[in-house]
Design a protein around this motif. Structure first.
Motif, PDB file in Angstrom:
ATOM      1  N   MET A 206       0.885  -0.985   0.145  1.00  0.00           N
ATOM      2  CA  MET A 206       0.003   0.009   0.023  1.00  0.00           C
ATOM      3  C   MET A 206       0.881   1.261  -0.084  1.00  0.00           C
ATOM      4  SD  MET A 206      -1.333  -0.019   3.786  1.00  0.00           S
ATOM      5  CE  MET A 206      -0.548  -0.291   5.177  1.00  0.00           C
ATOM      6  N   ALA A 207       2.231   1.233   0.222  1.00  0.00           N
ATOM      7  CA  ALA A 207       3.039   2.353   0.233  1.00  0.00           C
ATOM      8  C   ALA A 207       4.460   1.868   0.449  1.00  0.00           C
ATOM      9  CB  ALA A 207       2.659   3.236   1.539  1.00  0.00           C
ATOM     10  N   THR A 208       5.309   2.808  -0.024  1.00  0.00           N
ATOM     11  CA  THR A 208       6.922   2.527   0.159  1.00  0.00           C
ATOM     12  C   THR A 208       7.491   3.467   1.140  1.00  0.00           C
ATOM     13  OG1 THR A 208       6.582   1.720  -2.436  1.00  0.00           O
ATOM     14  CG2 THR A 208       8.933   2.346  -1.392  1.00  0.00           C
ATOM     15  N   LEU A 209       8.018   3.302   1.861  1.00  0.00           N
ATOM     16  CA  LEU A 209       9.077   3.844   2.811  1.00  0.00           C
ATOM     17  C   LEU A 209      10.234   4.127   2.311  1.00  0.00           C
ATOM     18  CD1 LEU A 209       7.777   2.788   6.541  1.00  0.00           C
ATOM     19  CD2 LEU A 209       6.589   4.629   4.828  1.00  0.00           C
ATOM     20  N   SER A 210      10.758   5.440   1.833  1.00  0.00           N
ATOM     21  CA  SER A 210      11.923   5.750   1.278  1.00  0.00           C
ATOM     22  C   SER A 210      12.833   6.346   2.328  1.00  0.00           C
ATOM     23  CB  SER A 210      11.963   6.398  -0.016  1.00  0.00           C
ATOM     24  OG  SER A 210      11.595   5.603  -1.134  1.00  0.00           O
ATOM     25  N   LEU A 211      13.750   5.815   2.794  1.00  0.00           N
ATOM     26  CA  LEU A 211      14.558   6.436   3.784  1.00  0.00           C
ATOM     27  C   LEU A 211      15.665   7.229   3.320  1.00  0.00           C
ATOM     28  CD1 LEU A 211      14.526   3.595   6.437  1.00  0.00           C
ATOM     29  CD2 LEU A 211      12.773   5.418   5.937  1.00  0.00           C
ATOM     30  N   GLY A 212      16.319   8.236   4.089  1.00  0.00           N
ATOM     31  CA  GLY A 212      17.425   9.112   3.575  1.00  0.00           C
ATOM     32  C   GLY A 212      17.556   9.376   2.265  1.00  0.00           C
ATOM     33  N   GLY A 213      16.466   9.664   1.701  1.00  0.00           N
ATOM     34  CA  GLY A 213      16.654  10.199   0.368  1.00  0.00           C
ATOM     35  C   GLY A 213      16.817   9.254  -0.862  1.00  0.00           C
ATOM     36  N   CYS A 214      16.563   8.006  -0.494  1.00  0.00           N
ATOM     37  CA  CYS A 214      16.503   6.695  -1.513  1.00  0.00           C
ATOM     38  C   CYS A 214      15.491   7.174  -2.664  1.00  0.00           C
ATOM     39  CB  CYS A 214      16.072   5.650  -1.027  1.00  0.00           C
ATOM     40  SG  CYS A 214      17.685   4.977  -0.083  1.00  0.00           S
ATOM     41  N   LYS A 215      15.730   7.021  -3.799  1.00  0.00           N
ATOM     42  CA  LYS A 215      14.838   7.226  -4.934  1.00  0.00           C
ATOM     43  C   LYS A 215      14.030   6.329  -5.633  1.00  0.00           C
ATOM     44  CE  LYS A 215      18.209  11.107  -5.857  1.00  0.00           C
ATOM     45  NZ  LYS A 215      19.164  11.713  -6.960  1.00  0.00           N
ATOM     46  N   GLY A 216      14.494   4.832  -5.366  1.00  0.00           N
ATOM     47  CA  GLY A 216      13.856   3.737  -6.018  1.00  0.00           C
ATOM     48  C   GLY A 216      12.259   3.871  -5.957  1.00  0.00           C
TER      49      GLY A 216
END
Length: 448
Positions: free
Chosen positions: A223-233
């Motif tokens: 349902m969502a993606t948590l992108s940590l520390g500026g990750c762009k994937g």
């Protein structure tokens, strides 16, 4: 000072970051399309940091292939890897040489696939002459998701997590937090065990741990993606399938971990576990205990963008002043977040992305810095200026246990506070005090 050259870079090339991403996928073998020296350099850097055996294949380009192209070498290298190691995934990563001569690795991989292949082959363009290992990781994760994530079927109450180049200990702590919250999650890459593996005597040549391909295939059902520390994937899944991409800081320290857990509570309608609440209280207590030693201390930071932002936030919570915050990678995320912290806490600092160790050395040689936080590349600058160095980030090759350095979560925050405070105590404990040389027994313990 404006310079057109880099002096002692504080970053590593893109292909290494791509290799790190594939080492977080189970059954993967990275293959560098370049000279043998490229893959040897990657193995050297990764092994001396994590103290784990790492296998990276090479297409072994030479003088002749520079003239005639490296297509035959790459096709042969893929076939050799398939026949000898039988990996589930082969990550074909371009290097400086193959990018310079213009080899089209996407076309070459299609040729091999059309001939019949048992492995999933994922090409990643990572020119080593620009960007950094942080960019290489983003490029690899983007390629992995584009190549493997299938069309969504039934949405699952689950989040994808793209954590970036984190220490195995931090990745493990991140997973522990998610489990303690009772949330279902999918780590797109997971090096918590593949780069910190228990010894059992069995030889292995491809990753035995990490995220299975079968799970990454279902990433579009989250349902969502948590992108940590500026990750762009995560932008790939958002753009292609509408999976919401949520950018968060690395959950390190009080505020960032609160924000991470708060987002989980919002997404899953969950409540924080008693164990996490206890660890949160222990972190606050550790900060209170350390305050008399850390308050007002000037600190310089040099590490990757995600860690630099998280560590800056942590030292501010400890009452310290981040006088300089540098990162070797060009990063909009870094610039924006450091600017936000300066406004929030009302301080000014020298902040620079795309910096090198010469920039750091020039600054700390002229400014009063009490402690430096960074990787082993900062060691000489710290020694020459008589500043204690707390080693964090990648690479740390002059100390043992780099894979077990942990700053994430409340528990990691406690370890960070203790380690940093003890470093300060060791260096500055007697600062400003003079032991009395009075011989009288009644006054011999006086300090003035």
């Amino acid at each position: 000072m404006n310079r057109n050259i880099t002096i002692n870079p504080g970053r590593i090339c893109q292909p290494l970051g791509a290799v790190m991403a594939f080492l977080g996928v189970r059954g993967a073998m990275p293959l560098i399309h370049g000279s043998q020296g490229c893959s040897t350099y990657m193995r050297f850097q990764i092994t001396r940091h994590f103290r784990e055996p790492v296998n990276i294949a090479s297409s072994s380009l030479n003088e002749a292939t520079v003239v005639y192209g490296g297509e035959k070498n790459l096709l042969k290298a893929i076939r050799t890897v398939e026949e000898n190691y039988k990996p589930e995934v082969i990550g074909v990563i371009s290097g400086c040489l193959s990018e310079t001569i213009g080899d089209d690795i996407n076309r070459i991989v299609r040729i091999y696939r059309d001939a019949g292949s048992e492995s999933r082959i994922i090409p990643v363009s990572t020119p080593g002459f620009k960007g950094s290992h942080v960019d290489g990781y983003d490029m690899a994760v983007t390629s992995i998701l584009r190549s493997i994530a299938g069309d969504p079927s039934d949405q699952i109450e689950r989040v994808n997590v793209i954590n970036g180049i984190m220490s195995p200990a931090d990745t493990y702590e991140l997973k522990s937090i998610l489990r303690s919250m009772g949330t279902e999650f999918l780590m797109i890459t997971d090096t918590s065990e593949s780069l910190d593996e228990p010894f059992n005597g069995d030889p292995y040549f491809i990753t035995r741990h990490g995220t299975p391909i079968s799970k990454i295939e279902g990433a579009s059902n989250s349902m969502a993606t948590l992108s940590l520390g500026g990750c762009k994937g995560g932008r790939v899944l958002e753009g292609r399938y509408g999976i919401k991409n949520i950018g968060l800081e690395i959950p390190a320290g009080l505020e960032n971990t609160d924000r991470f857990i708060g987002k989980l509570m919002e997404l899953f309608d969950a409540s924080i576990s008693p164990s996490l609440m206890r660890d949160r209280g222990r972190l606050i207590d550790a900060m209170i205990d350390a305050h008399q030693y850390t308050y007002g201390r000037n600190v310089a930071i040099f590490t990757d963008p995600g860690y630099a932002v998280a560590i800056t936030s942590m030292v501010l919570e400890m009452g310290m002043t981040p006088s300089a915050v540098f990162t070797g990678s060009e990063s909009i995320y870094f610039n924006e977040k450091i600017s936000q912290l300066q406004k929030e806490y009302g301080f000014k600092c020298m902040a620079m992305s795309g910096a090198d160790i010469f920039d750091l050395q020039s600054y700390i040689s002229e400014k009063p810095i009490d402690v430096l936080i960074g990787n082993s590349y900062c060691g000489r600058a710290a020694e020459e200026n008589g500043i204690p160095l707390m080693r964090v980030g990648f690479p740390v090759y002059d100390r043992l246990g780099s894979q077990r350095i942990r700053i994430a979560g409340y528990s990691g925050g406690i370890e960070f506070v203790d380690s940093l405070t003890n470093l300060i105590i060791e260096r500055y404990y007697d600062e400003g005090y003079e032991i009395s040389d009075v011989s009288d027994a009644d006054e011999s313990c006086c300090i003035r």
